[in-house]
Motif scaffolding. Sequence first.
Motif, PDB file in Angstrom:
ATOM      1  N   GLN A 113      -0.333  11.581   9.173  1.00 23.25           N
ATOM      2  CA  GLN A 113       0.560  12.619   9.324  1.00 23.25           C
ATOM      3  C   GLN A 113       1.241  12.752  10.491  1.00 23.25           C
ATOM      4  OE1 GLN A 113       0.800  14.575   6.609  1.00 23.25           O
ATOM      5  NE2 GLN A 113       2.431  16.090   7.320  1.00 23.25           N
ATOM      6  N   GLN A 114       0.468  12.402  11.786  1.00 17.26           N
ATOM      7  CA  GLN A 114       1.332  12.470  12.806  1.00 17.26           C
ATOM      8  C   GLN A 114       1.951  11.167  13.460  1.00 17.26           C
ATOM      9  OE1 GLN A 114      -2.280  13.000  15.460  1.00 17.26           O
ATOM     10  NE2 GLN A 114      -2.253  15.390  15.305  1.00 17.26           N
ATOM     11  N   SER A 115       1.929  10.346  12.316  1.00 19.29           N
ATOM     12  CA  SER A 115       2.830   9.108  12.615  1.00 19.29           C
ATOM     13  C   SER A 115       4.121   9.204  12.851  1.00 19.29           C
ATOM     14  CB  SER A 115       2.464   8.027  11.512  1.00 19.29           C
ATOM     15  OG  SER A 115       3.182   6.772  11.743  1.00 19.29           O
ATOM     16  N   ALA A 116       4.553   8.416  14.032  1.00 18.98           N
ATOM     17  CA  ALA A 116       6.007   8.909  14.266  1.00 18.98           C
ATOM     18  C   ALA A 116       7.109   8.160  13.287  1.00 18.98           C
ATOM     19  CB  ALA A 116       6.377   8.020  15.692  1.00 18.98           C
ATOM     20  N   THR A 117       6.708   7.121  12.475  1.00 16.33           N
ATOM     21  CA  THR A 117       7.733   6.603  11.461  1.00 16.33           C
ATOM     22  C   THR A 117       6.810   7.029  10.247  1.00 16.33           C
ATOM     23  OG1 THR A 117       6.451   4.613  11.866  1.00 16.33           O
ATOM     24  CG2 THR A 117       8.247   4.720  13.095  1.00 16.33           C
ATOM     25  N   LYS A 118       7.613   7.172   9.112  1.00 13.37           N
ATOM     26  CA  LYS A 118       7.313   7.435   7.924  1.00 13.37           C
ATOM     27  C   LYS A 118       6.210   6.274   7.555  1.00 13.37           C
ATOM     28  CE  LYS A 118       8.417   8.577   3.034  1.00 13.37           C
ATOM     29  NZ  LYS A 118       7.591   7.940   2.550  1.00 13.37           N
ATOM     30  N   VAL A 119       4.896   6.328   6.920  1.00  9.03           N
ATOM     31  CA  VAL A 119       4.016   5.389   6.707  1.00  9.03           C
ATOM     32  C   VAL A 119       4.569   5.211   5.014  1.00  9.03           C
ATOM     33  CG1 VAL A 119       1.632   4.940   5.760  1.00  9.03           C
ATOM     34  CG2 VAL A 119       2.128   6.180   7.539  1.00  9.03           C
ATOM     35  N   LYS A 120       4.904   3.820   4.956  1.00  6.43           N
ATOM     36  CA  LYS A 120       5.528   3.283   3.336  1.00  6.43           C
ATOM     37  C   LYS A 120       4.061   2.733   2.776  1.00  6.43           C
ATOM     38  CE  LYS A 120       9.722   1.915   5.609  1.00  6.43           C
ATOM     39  NZ  LYS A 120      10.549   0.794   5.935  1.00  6.43           N
ATOM     40  N   ASN A 121       3.213   2.017   3.213  1.00  9.12           N
ATOM     41  CA  ASN A 121       2.238   1.578   2.349  1.00  9.12           C
ATOM     42  C   ASN A 121       0.932   2.401   2.809  1.00  9.12           C
ATOM     43  OD1 ASN A 121       0.168   0.089   1.179  1.00  9.12           O
ATOM     44  ND2 ASN A 121       0.493  -1.740   2.243  1.00  9.12           N
TER      45      ASN A 121
END
Length: 182
Positions: A113-121
Amino acid sequence: MKIYTVKEVAELLGKHEETIKRWIRSGKLPNSYRNSDKEGWRILEGDLLNINNVMPINIIDQQNDDAKSDVHETELVKLAYQAVTLTSPTDEILSILSVVGIQRTLEILLIMQQSATKVKNTDGFIRKAIRENWNPTSTPIKLPKKQSRRLSDLTQQEYNAQLNNRENTYVRKVPFYNWLED
């Protein structure tokens, strides 16, 4: 009367398998037997009830409680995954997350959730987070692929590799003279 393996007894009593084997060798579990090395030791339920002359434990109730707890935790893991990703987890990811437990699952989902970029996988992200033991305070930072690396950005192994490449490139100081061409 039910017969258990060493592994089953260790799980039931919360002991290590070697402890159970030590009990067998010392005579604490006198009716245990072994048909072959491949099959391993077999322990009778009656021996378990008489360990240290303690009150008999109800092993069947304990197994049922564990099964109920596992189902409850699996449901919590599934709900947490759905809340963060807005999708249902695959059976494989659900089984992986159930093994690591609800607390670790929530940590991994927080990192996602805190990832700067959207997690695709999401499946790959979860596997890597478990494998590399990520935690919320040390979230991974993804560097752009074409970013030039300064000396301070290199790891010791990368620096040694670059140093070896410089040492291994041979520059000819004396021109090569081919006497056959003359």
